[in-house]
Design a protein around this motif. Sequence first.
Motif, PDB file in Angstrom:
ATOM      1  N   THR A 103     -15.165 -40.249 -18.930  1.00 16.69           N
ATOM      2  CA  THR A 103     -15.212 -39.171 -19.921  1.00 16.69           C
ATOM      3  C   THR A 103     -14.127 -38.122 -19.698  1.00 16.69           C
ATOM      4  O   THR A 103     -14.085 -37.122 -20.404  1.00 16.69           O
ATOM      5  CB  THR A 103     -16.592 -38.491 -19.901  1.00 16.69           C
ATOM      6  OG1 THR A 103     -16.842 -37.985 -18.586  1.00 16.69           O
ATOM      7  CG2 THR A 103     -17.687 -39.475 -20.278  1.00 16.69           C
ATOM      8  N   ASP A 104     -13.254 -38.355 -18.731  1.00 15.58           N
ATOM      9  CA  ASP A 104     -12.154 -37.435 -18.463  1.00 15.58           C
ATOM     10  C   ASP A 104     -10.997 -38.237 -17.901  1.00 15.58           C
ATOM     11  O   ASP A 104     -11.146 -39.414 -17.529  1.00 15.58           O
ATOM     12  CB  ASP A 104     -12.588 -36.344 -17.481  1.00 15.58           C
ATOM     13  CG  ASP A 104     -11.725 -35.089 -17.565  1.00 15.58           C
ATOM     14  OD1 ASP A 104     -10.669 -35.140 -18.216  1.00 15.58           O
ATOM     15  OD2 ASP A 104     -12.110 -34.059 -16.979  1.00 15.58           O
ATOM     16  N   PHE A 105      -9.851 -37.621 -17.804  1.00 12.69           N
ATOM     17  CA  PHE A 105      -8.681 -38.282 -17.259  1.00 12.69           C
ATOM     18  C   PHE A 105      -8.861 -38.523 -15.762  1.00 12.69           C
ATOM     19  O   PHE A 105      -9.441 -37.708 -15.047  1.00 12.69           O
ATOM     20  CB  PHE A 105      -7.432 -37.429 -17.497  1.00 12.69           C
ATOM     21  CG  PHE A 105      -7.237 -37.050 -18.936  1.00 12.69           C
ATOM     22  CD1 PHE A 105      -6.921 -37.996 -19.876  1.00 12.69           C
ATOM     23  CD2 PHE A 105      -7.394 -35.738 -19.352  1.00 12.69           C
ATOM     24  CE1 PHE A 105      -6.748 -37.656 -21.211  1.00 12.69           C
ATOM     25  CE2 PHE A 105      -7.225 -35.374 -20.673  1.00 12.69           C
ATOM     26  CZ  PHE A 105      -6.901 -36.346 -21.608  1.00 12.69           C
ATOM     27  N   ALA A 106      -8.345 -39.647 -15.299  1.00  8.53           N
ATOM     28  CA  ALA A 106      -8.314 -40.007 -13.880  1.00  8.53           C
ATOM     29  C   ALA A 106      -9.680 -40.349 -13.299  1.00  8.53           C
ATOM     30  O   ALA A 106      -9.806 -40.512 -12.098  1.00  8.53           O
ATOM     31  CB  ALA A 106      -7.657 -38.902 -13.047  1.00  8.53           C
ATOM     32  N   ILE A 135      -0.756 -42.326 -19.719  1.00 14.17           N
ATOM     33  CA  ILE A 135      -2.164 -41.959 -19.840  1.00 14.17           C
ATOM     34  C   ILE A 135      -3.067 -43.135 -19.456  1.00 14.17           C
ATOM     35  O   ILE A 135      -4.211 -42.949 -19.023  1.00 14.17           O
ATOM     36  CB  ILE A 135      -2.470 -41.487 -21.284  1.00 14.17           C
ATOM     37  CG1 ILE A 135      -3.777 -40.707 -21.349  1.00 14.17           C
ATOM     38  CG2 ILE A 135      -2.501 -42.632 -22.255  1.00 14.17           C
ATOM     39  CD1 ILE A 135      -3.675 -39.314 -20.857  1.00 14.17           C
ATOM     40  N   LEU A 136      -2.556 -44.384 -19.578  1.00 11.02           N
ATOM     41  CA  LEU A 136      -3.323 -45.578 -19.221  1.00 11.02           C
ATOM     42  C   LEU A 136      -2.825 -46.215 -17.934  1.00 11.02           C
ATOM     43  O   LEU A 136      -3.178 -47.351 -17.629  1.00 11.02           O
ATOM     44  CB  LEU A 136      -3.274 -46.600 -20.366  1.00 11.02           C
ATOM     45  CG  LEU A 136      -3.991 -46.180 -21.658  1.00 11.02           C
ATOM     46  CD1 LEU A 136      -3.804 -47.230 -22.746  1.00 11.02           C
ATOM     47  CD2 LEU A 136      -5.477 -45.943 -21.404  1.00 11.02           C
ATOM     48  N   ASP A 137      -2.022 -45.478 -17.174  1.00  5.27           N
ATOM     49  CA  ASP A 137      -1.528 -45.987 -15.893  1.00  5.27           C
ATOM     50  C   ASP A 137      -2.693 -46.092 -14.914  1.00  5.27           C
ATOM     51  O   ASP A 137      -3.384 -45.107 -14.647  1.00  5.27           O
ATOM     52  CB  ASP A 137      -0.452 -45.051 -15.341  1.00  5.27           C
ATOM     53  CG  ASP A 137       0.328 -45.670 -14.195  1.00  5.27           C
ATOM     54  OD1 ASP A 137      -0.305 -46.012 -13.172  1.00  5.27           O
ATOM     55  OD2 ASP A 137       1.554 -45.814 -14.321  1.00  5.27           O
ATOM     56  N   SER A 138      -2.899 -47.280 -14.382  1.00  2.00           N
ATOM     57  CA  SER A 138      -4.073 -47.498 -13.526  1.00  2.00           C
ATOM     58  C   SER A 138      -3.913 -46.882 -12.147  1.00  2.00           C
ATOM     59  O   SER A 138      -4.889 -46.772 -11.401  1.00  2.00           O
ATOM     60  CB  SER A 138      -4.353 -49.000 -13.383  1.00  2.00           C
ATOM     61  OG  SER A 138      -3.310 -49.648 -12.670  1.00  2.00           O
ATOM     62  N   LYS A 139      -2.699 -46.455 -11.776  1.00  2.00           N
ATOM     63  CA  LYS A 139      -2.498 -45.815 -10.476  1.00  2.00           C
ATOM     64  C   LYS A 139      -2.828 -44.330 -10.519  1.00  2.00           C
ATOM     65  O   LYS A 139      -3.018 -43.704  -9.476  1.00  2.00           O
ATOM     66  CB  LYS A 139      -1.054 -45.987  -9.998  1.00  2.00           C
ATOM     67  CG  LYS A 139      -0.577 -47.412  -9.849  1.00  2.00           C
ATOM     68  CD  LYS A 139       0.770 -47.495  -9.146  1.00  2.00           C
ATOM     69  CE  LYS A 139       1.835 -46.609  -9.765  1.00  2.00           C
ATOM     70  NZ  LYS A 139       2.161 -46.948 -11.144  1.00  2.00           N
ATOM     71  N   GLY A 144      -8.929 -48.342 -12.532  1.00  2.00           N
ATOM     72  CA  GLY A 144      -9.967 -49.324 -12.825  1.00  2.00           C
ATOM     73  C   GLY A 144      -9.702 -50.153 -14.057  1.00  2.00           C
ATOM     74  O   GLY A 144     -10.259 -51.250 -14.197  1.00  2.00           O
ATOM     75  N   LEU A 145      -8.854 -49.666 -14.976  1.00  2.00           N
ATOM     76  CA  LEU A 145      -8.582 -50.454 -16.183  1.00  2.00           C
ATOM     77  C   LEU A 145      -7.761 -51.700 -15.875  1.00  2.00           C
ATOM     78  O   LEU A 145      -7.687 -52.615 -16.709  1.00  2.00           O
ATOM     79  CB  LEU A 145      -7.853 -49.612 -17.228  1.00  2.00           C
ATOM     80  CG  LEU A 145      -8.646 -48.508 -17.932  1.00  2.00           C
ATOM     81  CD1 LEU A 145      -7.904 -48.043 -19.174  1.00  2.00           C
ATOM     82  CD2 LEU A 145     -10.049 -48.943 -18.301  1.00  2.00           C
TER      83      LEU A 145
END
Length: 660
Positions: A103-106, A135-139, A144-145
């Motif tokens: 529900t939030d970034f990171a 914004i979708l960088d998994s690092k 988890g994405l």
Amino acid sequence: MLVSNSMKVVRVAIVCCIFSAAVFPEGPAHKRASQLNVFLITIDTLRADHVHCYGYTQIQTPTLDSLAKNGISFAQAFTPSPITNTSHATILTGLLPSTHGVTDFAVPLAATHPTWAELLKRKGYHTAAFIGAVILDSKTLAPGLDRGFDFYDNFPEHPGTKSRWGRVERRGMEVVQHAETWLSTHPMGPHFVWVHLYDPHDPYEPPPPYSQLYKDRLYDGEIAYADSALGKFVDYLKKLGWYENALIVVVGDHGEGLGEHHEDTHGIFLYDSTTHVPLIVKLPGNGSAGRVVDAQVRTIDIFPTVIDLLSLPAPARLDGESLWPYFGGEHPASRTAFGETDYPQRFGWAPLRSVRAEGFKFIEAPRPELYDLHSDAKELTNNYQPWDTTVQKFRGMLADLRANMPSPAPSAGSVGQGTIDELKALGYLGRADVGSSTNVPEPSLLADPKDKIEEQNLLHTAMIASEDNRPDEARAALERVLQLDPKSPTALRQLGELELKAGDYAKAAEHLKRAREVRPEDAAAAFQEGHALEKTGDLAGARDALEASLKSTPGQFPARLLLGQVYLGLKDPKAAEDQFEAALLLEPKSVEAQIGVAKAHIGEGAFADAIKQLEPLAKSQPGNAEVFELLGQAYSGVGNKQEAQRAQDRANLLRKKKPQ
């Protein structure tokens, strides 16, 4: 699941198409085409009513139109979240945000929630994801994405450019090229590939010719450009013979306000402008081609549909349902769409929840809203009355939903300053302690976002202006925010950051102090205040601010390093050593922290310890004058005048060679 005869016919047709292609291959390319490839295309910030095949005549989107002609279009598809990483977590898991917890970034996607990639990988699929924004960088911002993906195309940790392109965003053509390159080097299927096109997200900067064709409607220009990038990818699939028998899903993750309800962008409200998205499903063999489904569906339904079509085992929990019943000639009922946004909490405002069903929408807010969508599709007339039966029914549905939600996952803690800078570059702002738990009041006691949207628009304007190096415009917007709300912690912190960057440290410290008075737990504001105070020479004030920052968020490497330097200035080498040692625990290879430890040893008179610290550094950093200067002091401290002179001579030589 009960299905009608017509639905069974469609399913049989799909199976027969795949089976016949597999049994009668015609060469290598045809053999590859016989395998059921799956492609997920998510187009960021894409409103359904700005796509040509959805009735918008002021734009050309030939690729989306063609996919709709070959597939099934859902005219009334809704996302539960108007935020990129949250909405994508929903698409990939089939869960509502309050279920999957992103529900939030990171905030990491919990391992207990399986994704498309994980399930398909277990079935022997080769899996890859290609993202258009950090914004979708998994690092960093979307941990988890990447689970289940053989390859996840994250952004480079050190991009080597200050431009937004390549640093925080990729053009659609580049994203598609990355995907094609990977597929070309991994030709053996089956494949599951996710392609994320970020272009329609603000700031709207389409490349030529779209910048000219849509010069008065740049948002549309970005959509048209994204459509062209998607067209290139579809052409690639057709060239390889993979298109016909592929399952292709194209969906917008959320929409864009474009000034409706006074919201310029997205994230704050749950109106249709930011939750109504296009959804097109092209079945293998082009089954049900050209069908348009008018019933209301949700993006939480996409994952269950893929599971159903591929006969995969379903996870223990899914909030959505398969869309299979809509593929045939029957007309199943519309589905209830829930909406959630916690993004307003980043500004200290109330989160929102909504229910869209039976031609009505209820929005749970400090000042609740009810809209009759039959007569008021633009959601302009609030009909809320607490005793209204629809209000009571929808409130009960939200209460039941909350009662069935899992307990919130433990806080993920804070993220680094670099990640916060990436968020700002993408136009997201608010709390700096992303992902950290905060005790917030009951939502009804917080400000209603409807009363704060002008502030949000100004804050966003300031953020983009600052990113584009237009500080005067950013400063003017922030000062207008403070006229609306003199205690806006976000505006105060942003002003502090602007003045810090401009070198007006006294003014920066003043703004940041006021920001902390409003929001004492803001670790970033405290760190920045410490930085500003250190620059003004107020070392005691800097110490206090940095200690407060680290008390809130202990794992800040820059704060540890700066506090160590402050303690050296305060002639407290033992405290300085503690901070530098703590910094080394966070970044063991940091030369700056190692030098700091040596300085602390010298300050304590522990010259032998300083020599032990500095001698290896002299070998690994032969061009660092400061190392040799300190080594000279340490040797002098133990009485080794010859080595002290040699080290000092080396330092002097290096300083002379250093370009001015």
